[in-house]
Design a protein around this motif. Structure first.
Motif, PDB file in Angstrom:
ATOM      1  N   ALA A 232      -6.757  12.482   9.331  1.00 63.65           N
ATOM      2  CA  ALA A 232      -6.780  11.016   9.403  1.00 63.65           C
ATOM      3  C   ALA A 232      -5.671  10.437   8.521  1.00 63.65           C
ATOM      4  O   ALA A 232      -4.997   9.471   8.913  1.00 63.65           O
ATOM      5  CB  ALA A 232      -8.142  10.481   8.975  1.00 63.65           C
ATOM      6  N   GLY A 233      -5.448  11.041   7.363  1.00 60.19           N
ATOM      7  CA  GLY A 233      -4.348  10.621   6.497  1.00 60.19           C
ATOM      8  C   GLY A 233      -2.991  10.838   7.152  1.00 60.19           C
ATOM      9  O   GLY A 233      -2.075  10.020   7.014  1.00 60.19           O
ATOM     10  N   PHE A 234      -2.868  11.935   7.890  1.00 61.70           N
ATOM     11  CA  PHE A 234      -1.645  12.220   8.645  1.00 61.70           C
ATOM     12  C   PHE A 234      -1.378  11.099   9.647  1.00 61.70           C
ATOM     13  O   PHE A 234      -0.280  10.558   9.722  1.00 61.70           O
ATOM     14  CB  PHE A 234      -1.807  13.579   9.354  1.00 61.70           C
ATOM     15  CG  PHE A 234      -0.746  13.914  10.356  1.00 61.70           C
ATOM     16  CD1 PHE A 234       0.497  14.382   9.950  1.00 61.70           C
ATOM     17  CD2 PHE A 234      -0.999  13.794  11.714  1.00 61.70           C
ATOM     18  CE1 PHE A 234       1.467  14.718  10.891  1.00 61.70           C
ATOM     19  CE2 PHE A 234      -0.037  14.125  12.656  1.00 61.70           C
ATOM     20  CZ  PHE A 234       1.206  14.576  12.234  1.00 61.70           C
ATOM     21  N   TYR A 235      -2.397  10.729  10.407  1.00 60.97           N
ATOM     22  CA  TYR A 235      -2.221   9.653  11.384  1.00 60.97           C
ATOM     23  C   TYR A 235      -1.955   8.312  10.707  1.00 60.97           C
ATOM     24  O   TYR A 235      -1.162   7.506  11.201  1.00 60.97           O
ATOM     25  CB  TYR A 235      -3.419   9.577  12.328  1.00 60.97           C
ATOM     26  CG  TYR A 235      -3.401  10.686  13.345  1.00 60.97           C
ATOM     27  CD1 TYR A 235      -2.372  10.776  14.279  1.00 60.97           C
ATOM     28  CD2 TYR A 235      -4.380  11.667  13.370  1.00 60.97           C
ATOM     29  CE1 TYR A 235      -2.329  11.815  15.206  1.00 60.97           C
ATOM     30  CE2 TYR A 235      -4.355  12.692  14.292  1.00 60.97           C
ATOM     31  CZ  TYR A 235      -3.321  12.753  15.203  1.00 60.97           C
ATOM     32  OH  TYR A 235      -3.265  13.784  16.117  1.00 60.97           O
TER      33      TYR A 235
ATOM     34  N   ARG B 243       2.036   4.580   3.101  1.00 59.04           N
ATOM     35  CA  ARG B 243       2.726   5.617   3.874  1.00 59.04           C
ATOM     36  C   ARG B 243       3.449   6.571   2.931  1.00 59.04           C
ATOM     37  O   ARG B 243       3.405   7.788   3.110  1.00 59.04           O
ATOM     38  CB  ARG B 243       3.733   4.995   4.848  1.00 59.04           C
ATOM     39  CG  ARG B 243       3.072   4.264   5.996  1.00 59.04           C
ATOM     40  CD  ARG B 243       4.083   3.725   6.995  1.00 59.04           C
ATOM     41  NE  ARG B 243       4.478   4.837   7.841  1.00 59.04           N
ATOM     42  CZ  ARG B 243       5.734   5.231   8.036  1.00 59.04           C
ATOM     43  NH1 ARG B 243       6.732   4.583   7.487  1.00 59.04           N
ATOM     44  NH2 ARG B 243       5.996   6.259   8.795  1.00 59.04           N
ATOM     45  N   GLY B 244       4.103   6.025   1.912  1.00 60.92           N
ATOM     46  CA  GLY B 244       4.842   6.856   0.962  1.00 60.92           C
ATOM     47  C   GLY B 244       3.944   7.813   0.201  1.00 60.92           C
ATOM     48  O   GLY B 244       4.274   8.988   0.022  1.00 60.92           O
TER      49      GLY B 244
ATOM     50  N   LEU C 127      -5.579  10.733  -0.799  1.00 60.49           N
ATOM     51  CA  LEU C 127      -6.560  10.154   0.112  1.00 60.49           C
ATOM     52  C   LEU C 127      -7.496   9.192  -0.610  1.00 60.49           C
ATOM     53  O   LEU C 127      -7.853   8.136  -0.070  1.00 60.49           O
ATOM     54  CB  LEU C 127      -7.349  11.262   0.811  1.00 60.49           C
ATOM     55  CG  LEU C 127      -6.551  12.102   1.797  1.00 60.49           C
ATOM     56  CD1 LEU C 127      -7.331  13.350   2.208  1.00 60.49           C
ATOM     57  CD2 LEU C 127      -6.155  11.282   3.024  1.00 60.49           C
ATOM     58  N   THR C 128      -7.875   9.534  -1.820  1.00 62.14           N
ATOM     59  CA  THR C 128      -8.747   8.664  -2.601  1.00 62.14           C
ATOM     60  C   THR C 128      -8.050   7.345  -2.922  1.00 62.14           C
ATOM     61  O   THR C 128      -8.655   6.283  -2.839  1.00 62.14           O
ATOM     62  CB  THR C 128      -9.183   9.370  -3.901  1.00 62.14           C
ATOM     63  OG1 THR C 128      -9.907  10.563  -3.549  1.00 62.14           O
ATOM     64  CG2 THR C 128     -10.065   8.482  -4.754  1.00 62.14           C
ATOM     65  N   SER C 129      -6.774   7.408  -3.245  1.00 65.63           N
ATOM     66  CA  SER C 129      -6.060   6.187  -3.643  1.00 65.63           C
ATOM     67  C   SER C 129      -5.764   5.255  -2.477  1.00 65.63           C
ATOM     68  O   SER C 129      -5.537   4.067  -2.693  1.00 65.63           O
ATOM     69  CB  SER C 129      -4.770   6.544  -4.385  1.00 65.63           C
ATOM     70  OG  SER C 129      -3.815   7.081  -3.502  1.00 65.63           O
ATOM     71  N   VAL C 130      -5.775   5.760  -1.246  1.00 70.02           N
ATOM     72  CA  VAL C 130      -5.422   4.915  -0.097  1.00 70.02           C
ATOM     73  C   VAL C 130      -6.548   4.813   0.935  1.00 70.02           C
ATOM     74  O   VAL C 130      -6.320   4.324   2.042  1.00 70.02           O
ATOM     75  CB  VAL C 130      -4.131   5.414   0.594  1.00 70.02           C
ATOM     76  CG1 VAL C 130      -2.972   5.442  -0.386  1.00 70.02           C
ATOM     77  CG2 VAL C 130      -4.327   6.771   1.243  1.00 70.02           C
TER      78      VAL C 130
ATOM     79  N   PRO D 120     -10.617   3.269  11.263  1.00 70.51           N
ATOM     80  CA  PRO D 120     -11.414   4.033  12.240  1.00 70.51           C
ATOM     81  C   PRO D 120     -10.558   4.667  13.339  1.00 70.51           C
ATOM     82  O   PRO D 120     -10.881   5.769  13.796  1.00 70.51           O
ATOM     83  CB  PRO D 120     -12.373   2.980  12.813  1.00 70.51           C
ATOM     84  CG  PRO D 120     -12.542   1.991  11.690  1.00 70.51           C
ATOM     85  CD  PRO D 120     -11.182   1.926  11.036  1.00 70.51           C
ATOM     86  N   THR D 121      -9.469   4.028  13.746  1.00 69.01           N
ATOM     87  CA  THR D 121      -8.608   4.628  14.779  1.00 69.01           C
ATOM     88  C   THR D 121      -7.961   5.911  14.278  1.00 69.01           C
ATOM     89  O   THR D 121      -7.789   6.849  15.048  1.00 69.01           O
ATOM     90  CB  THR D 121      -7.516   3.643  15.244  1.00 69.01           C
ATOM     91  OG1 THR D 121      -6.774   3.192  14.102  1.00 69.01           O
ATOM     92  CG2 THR D 121      -8.098   2.464  15.974  1.00 69.01           C
ATOM     93  N   HIS D 122      -7.619   5.960  12.991  1.00 65.82           N
ATOM     94  CA  HIS D 122      -7.040   7.175  12.410  1.00 65.82           C
ATOM     95  C   HIS D 122      -8.096   8.286  12.386  1.00 65.82           C
ATOM     96  O   HIS D 122      -7.799   9.441  12.689  1.00 65.82           O
ATOM     97  CB  HIS D 122      -6.531   6.924  10.993  1.00 65.82           C
ATOM     98  CG  HIS D 122      -5.497   5.857  10.897  1.00 65.82           C
ATOM     99  ND1 HIS D 122      -5.515   4.910   9.895  1.00 65.82           N
ATOM    100  CD2 HIS D 122      -4.430   5.558  11.675  1.00 65.82           C
ATOM    101  CE1 HIS D 122      -4.492   4.087  10.052  1.00 65.82           C
ATOM    102  NE2 HIS D 122      -3.817   4.467  11.135  1.00 65.82           N
TER     103      HIS D 122
END
Length: 127
Positions: free
Chosen positions: A48-51, A63-64, A100-103, A109-111
């Motif tokens: 999901a983070g990748f997407y 994104r960064g 992942l925790t920070s963002v 939900p789409t990701h």
């Protein structure tokens, strides 16, 4: 892994560095994920983070952070080389979890839906 090191890895990227990391992540992500899947208990969150990282509607700072963490994940040589059985992805897990925790508020939900579908396809292809 020291907190300072994770902070250095997830530091803001310049535009050209972000594009370079995105290219690397796009090229190596799925192959690396297949190798590490058994060692990462939150693989769906990683996908999901990748997407989220590839979504142009995601804020550049988010994104960064994600691209930096995912680039660290896909690179075979890092603090703990990935080829070390049982230990190779432990530092990657730390970096990914911090990112992942920070963002997490930006992973929509789409990701998550795209991640579930992609992982079902990966499992189907492996069978």
């Amino acid at each position: 892994m020291e907190e300072v090191k994770v902070g250095e890895i997830l530091a803001p990227l310049s535009g050209s560095e972000s594009r370079r990391k995105e290219e690397t992540v796009r090229r190596k992500f799925w192959r690396t994920l297949r190798k590490a899947a058994g060692q990462i208990p939150f693989a769906e969150d990683v996908v999901a983070g990748f997407y989220c990282a590839l979504d142009r509607d995601t804020p550049p700072r988010v994104r960064g952070i994600l691209l930096a963490a995912l680039a660290y994940f896909v690179m075979p040589i890092d603090v703990v080389p990935d080829f070390l059985a049982g230990f190779g992805f432990t530092d990657d897990v730390t970096v990914l979890l911090a990112a992942l925790t920070s963002v997490k508020a930006h992973i929509r939900p789409t990701h998550r839906l795209a991640a579930r579908e992609a992982l079902m396809n990966v499992e189907r292809d492996a069978a």
